[in-house]
Scaffold this motif. Structure first.
Motif: not given
Lengths: 118, 113
Positions: B31-36, B47-53, B82-95
């Motif tokens: 339900q929760y989506f992040m980019w690191y 970097l970013m965090y969102t929980y809705s489409s 300076s944006d050169s890096a590794t980008y990780l997506c991450a997700m959580s169930h919440g609750g």
């Protein structure tokens, strides 16, 4: 806000010694902290979840007697690598779960500790 | 099949290009989506965090979530070295999962001048 400090950033130790890594939440209370291990060019591997005032929950395959976790306060968790061996050399990263309601699903990370065991 | 799939790249683009990074997932409980963003030998930085489409924008970064397709994206406009890096997506169930995250493998991005 949401700053996590991890110390030390780099440690070199002899085989058989123990090493303690500290993770602190500087501007918020962290009831839950996480410890990860990361191998070169790989994603993060969760080792354990640390809850303040209770025993840590270890992921499958992680030796709890080898990696001792203590979360004695709302701002500090420690990871002790006991009797370290060269195969324990790795990059260890801690994170803290956010405090506010929506932020409870976000983790804020420390800068990591590079452990080298000779 | 992994719960979260992310193309590891590497991805190399010229400065100023628009970068598109993507992850797919199989578990509809996320339900929760992040980019690191992770620089070499550093911890991941949120970097970013969102929980809705839909889309969420922050400066040069736009996060997009399509829950019906189980697909998330991160767009970087006017990319910089300076944006050169590794980008990780991450997700959580919440609750009651206590914020436990499931990560993608990470995409290595290089922006060359």
């Amino acid at each position: 806000g949401a700053v996590v400090s991890q110390h030390p950033s780099r440690v070199i130790c002899k085989s058989g010694t123990s090493v303690k890594i500290e993770c602190r939440s500087l501007d918020f209370q962290a009831t839950t902290m996480f410890w990860y291990r990361q191998f070169p060019k790989k994603s993060l591997m969760l080792m354990a979840t640390s809850n303040e005032g209770s025993k840590a929950t270890y992921e499958q395959g992680v030796e709890k007697d080898k990696f001792l976790i203590n979360h004695a306060s709302l701002t500090l968790s420690t990871l002790t690598v006991t009797s370290a061996h060269p195969e324990d050399s790795s990059f260890y990263i801690c994170s803290a779960r956010g405090e506010r309601e929506l932020a409870k699903n976000i983790q804020y990370f420390g800068a990591g500790t590079r452990l080298s065991v000779l | 099949q992994k719960e979260v799939e992310q193309d590891p790249g590497p991805l190399s683009v010229p400065e100023g290009a628009i970068v598109s990074l993507n992850c797919t997932y199989s578990n509809s409980a996320f339900q929760y989506f992040m980019w690191y963003r992770q620089y070499s030998r550093k911890g991941p930085e949120l970097l970013m965090y969102t929980y809705s489409s839909g889309n969420k924008e922050d400066g040069r970064f736009t996060a997009q979530v399509d829950k019906s397709s189980k697909y998330i994206s991160l767009f970087i406009r006017d990319s910089q070295p300076s944006d050169s890096a590794t980008y990780l997506c991450a997700m959580s169930h919440g609750g009651t999962s206590y914020g436990k995250l499931t990560f993608g493998q990470g995409t290595i991005l290089t922006v060359h001048p």
